[in-house]
Design a protein around this motif. Structure first.
Motif, PDB file in Angstrom:
ATOM      1  N   THR A  51       0.840  -1.202   0.000  1.00  0.00           N
ATOM      2  CA  THR A  51       0.000   0.000   0.000  1.00  0.00           C
ATOM      3  C   THR A  51       0.871   1.246   0.000  1.00  0.00           C
ATOM      4  O   THR A  51       1.757   1.397   0.845  1.00  0.00           O
ATOM      5  N   LEU A  52       0.598   2.134  -0.956  1.00  0.00           N
ATOM      6  CA  LEU A  52       1.288   3.421  -1.048  1.00  0.00           C
ATOM      7  C   LEU A  52       0.294   4.509  -0.654  1.00  0.00           C
ATOM      8  O   LEU A  52      -0.718   4.723  -1.334  1.00  0.00           O
ATOM      9  N   MET A  53       0.572   5.171   0.446  1.00  0.00           N
ATOM     10  CA  MET A  53      -0.261   6.302   0.869  1.00  0.00           C
ATOM     11  C   MET A  53       0.273   7.571   0.206  1.00  0.00           C
ATOM     12  O   MET A  53       1.459   7.887   0.322  1.00  0.00           O
ATOM     13  N   LEU A  54      -0.602   8.267  -0.512  1.00  0.00           N
ATOM     14  CA  LEU A  54      -0.202   9.480  -1.219  1.00  0.00           C
ATOM     15  C   LEU A  54      -0.429  10.701  -0.328  1.00  0.00           C
ATOM     16  O   LEU A  54      -1.152  10.647   0.666  1.00  0.00           O
ATOM     17  N   GLY A  55       0.209  11.800  -0.703  1.00  0.00           N
ATOM     18  CA  GLY A  55       0.106  13.023   0.085  1.00  0.00           C
ATOM     19  C   GLY A  55      -1.308  13.595   0.087  1.00  0.00           C
ATOM     20  O   GLY A  55      -2.096  13.401  -0.849  1.00  0.00           O
ATOM     21  N   ASP A  56      -1.634  14.333   1.166  1.00  0.00           N
ATOM     22  CA  ASP A  56      -2.970  14.916   1.284  1.00  0.00           C
ATOM     23  C   ASP A  56      -3.227  15.994   0.241  1.00  0.00           C
ATOM     24  O   ASP A  56      -4.379  16.231  -0.160  1.00  0.00           O
ATOM     25  N   ASP A  57      -2.186  16.681  -0.194  1.00  0.00           N
ATOM     26  CA  ASP A  57      -2.360  17.788  -1.125  1.00  0.00           C
ATOM     27  C   ASP A  57      -2.281  17.362  -2.593  1.00  0.00           C
ATOM     28  O   ASP A  57      -2.280  18.205  -3.490  1.00  0.00           O
ATOM     29  N   ILE A  58      -2.230  16.075  -2.872  1.00  0.00           N
ATOM     30  CA  ILE A  58      -2.099  15.599  -4.247  1.00  0.00           C
ATOM     31  C   ILE A  58      -3.430  15.723  -4.971  1.00  0.00           C
ATOM     32  O   ILE A  58      -4.507  15.502  -4.382  1.00  0.00           O
ATOM     33  N   THR A  59      -3.388  16.081  -6.217  1.00  0.00           N
ATOM     34  CA  THR A  59      -4.607  16.195  -7.030  1.00  0.00           C
ATOM     35  C   THR A  59      -4.886  14.867  -7.741  1.00  0.00           C
ATOM     36  O   THR A  59      -4.038  13.977  -7.788  1.00  0.00           O
ATOM     37  N   GLU A  60      -6.103  14.766  -8.315  1.00  0.00           N
ATOM     38  CA  GLU A  60      -6.491  13.549  -9.009  1.00  0.00           C
ATOM     39  C   GLU A  60      -5.603  13.304 -10.239  1.00  0.00           C
ATOM     40  O   GLU A  60      -5.222  12.166 -10.524  1.00  0.00           O
ATOM     41  N   SER A  61      -5.285  14.380 -10.948  1.00  0.00           N
ATOM     42  CA  SER A  61      -4.439  14.220 -12.140  1.00  0.00           C
ATOM     43  C   SER A  61      -3.031  13.769 -11.757  1.00  0.00           C
ATOM     44  O   SER A  61      -2.433  12.926 -12.431  1.00  0.00           O
ATOM     45  N   GLU A  62      -2.507  14.308 -10.658  1.00  0.00           N
ATOM     46  CA  GLU A  62      -1.189  13.883 -10.200  1.00  0.00           C
ATOM     47  C   GLU A  62      -1.206  12.422  -9.730  1.00  0.00           C
ATOM     48  O   GLU A  62      -0.256  11.664  -9.955  1.00  0.00           O
ATOM     49  N   ALA A  63      -2.291  12.040  -9.056  1.00  0.00           N
ATOM     50  CA  ALA A  63      -2.421  10.654  -8.597  1.00  0.00           C
ATOM     51  C   ALA A  63      -2.480   9.692  -9.791  1.00  0.00           C
ATOM     52  O   ALA A  63      -1.861   8.620  -9.771  1.00  0.00           O
ATOM     53  N   GLN A  64      -3.204  10.066 -10.842  1.00  0.00           N
ATOM     54  CA  GLN A  64      -3.269   9.224 -12.035  1.00  0.00           C
ATOM     55  C   GLN A  64      -1.910   9.139 -12.722  1.00  0.00           C
ATOM     56  O   GLN A  64      -1.539   8.091 -13.267  1.00  0.00           O
ATOM     57  N   ALA A  65      -1.144  10.236 -12.681  1.00  0.00           N
ATOM     58  CA  ALA A  65       0.203  10.217 -13.260  1.00  0.00           C
ATOM     59  C   ALA A  65       1.110   9.258 -12.485  1.00  0.00           C
ATOM     60  O   ALA A  65       1.925   8.524 -13.081  1.00  0.00           O
ATOM     61  N   VAL A  66       0.969   9.250 -11.156  1.00  0.00           N
ATOM     62  CA  VAL A  66       1.738   8.305 -10.336  1.00  0.00           C
ATOM     63  C   VAL A  66       1.366   6.866 -10.703  1.00  0.00           C
ATOM     64  O   VAL A  66       2.240   5.993 -10.840  1.00  0.00           O
TER      65      VAL A  66
END
Length: 303
Positions: free
Chosen positions: A65-80
């Motif tokens: 499980t990778l927990m992403l940052g609270d300030d990340i946007t949906e587009s940035e999350a999809q890029a990850v």
């Protein structure tokens, strides 16, 4: 034609028929006994292949499980997620948004935690399923170190103790199966060797006769080698048919067996059966014939 000649021909026919019948019955017995040994050997190959596939399935179900940052946007999350899909060690991944995490929290707690806090405090996350070759402690260490370099990843979690325990158990199981396969291969060689040796033993005086008239060892061995190859092929075909029928019956009652008993395992099993069937019978026949070729007439009568 005199009566004496007729009597001689009649006696020859009476002698030939029982001999041909005996040789034919001996060949059937050899095929059946060799096929039974090959069936046992084939079952061991299937078991080892199935255990390997089953261990791969278990390893691929481990979740990182990778927990992403609270300030990340949906587009940035999809890029990850897109970057992760290109990694060689990633088998599958699932992106869990804040909303999905909140819904899962509601089901787990039986209430909406955002009503008490005032905001949705669940961060987005990515659940990775690794390829089986990378689902071990050593690989996970450098994988985690590589993923932590991404500033958008805040935390990485995985069941370290469970992975170590499962991998240790699987290693022991596969080691035991490999040892068992080696023992059964040795036993199979011994059984087939005894069977073929008895077949050659019954014709030891024919070998001696051909040797006395000046036939070369190669010429004497040729019919025995041909018969051994035929025996190996026919026995392997019988063994493959028996195992195929058994797998078909098992598949009828449990269709999900194809997840672990894959076509690749079936093909490897069939190839192994033919390889062992032909090689062992050929080698045993050659060794047995050579043994009787080296014997003198006195030694042949003593055995």
């Amino acid at each position: 034609m005199t009566n004496t000649e007729n009597e001689v021909r009649t006696r020859k026919r009476r002698i030939r028929k029982p001999r041909r019948h005996r040789i034919g019955l001996q060949g059937v017995t050899l095929c059946i006994s060799t096929a039974l040994v090959l069936v046992l050997l084939g079952l061991v190959v299937i078991t080892v292949g199935t255990a390997h596939n089953l261990s791969s399935k278990v390893k691929e179900n481990f979740i990182v499980t990778l927990m992403l940052g609270d300030d990340i946007t949906e587009s940035e999350a999809q890029a990850v997620c897109d970057q992760l899909r290109q990694r060689r060690y990633v088998n599958q991944l699932e992106y869990i948004s804040r909303e999905q995490a909140l819904e899962e929290g509601k089901k787990a707690l039986g209430a909406d935690p955002s009503e008490f806090v005032g905001v949705n405090f669940y961060p987005p996350s990515v659940e990775l399923q690794l390829n089986a070759d990378y689902a071990n402690s050593d690989s996970l260490k450098w994988i985690a170190a590589e993923l932590e370099k991404d500033t958008k990843v805040s935390e990485i979690t995985y069941p370290q103790d469970l992975i170590d325990s499962v991998n240790s158990t699987l290693r022991h199981v596969i080691l035991v199966l490999l040892i068992l396969a080696g023992l059964l291969a040795f036993i199979s060689f011994a059984l087939i060797n005894n069977t073929v040796r008895l077949s050659v033993y019954s014709r030891r005086f024919s070998i001696r006769t051909m040797k006395l008239v000046g036939a070369s060892w190669r010429f004497i061995r040729r019919p025995f080698m041909r018969r051994a190859l035929t025996l190996g092929v026919v026995s392997a075909i019988i063994a493959v048919i028996v195992i195929a029928i058994g797998l078909a019956v098992f598949y009828y009652h449990e269709p999900s067996m194809l997840d672990v008993v894959t076509p690749e395992v079936m093909a490897i099993t069939a190839i192994a059966i033919f390889f062992f069937g032909i090689c062992i019978t050929w080698l045993c026949s050659r060794l047995s014939v050579n043994k009787f070729l080296k014997m003198t007439a006195g030694e042949l009568y003593k055995i």
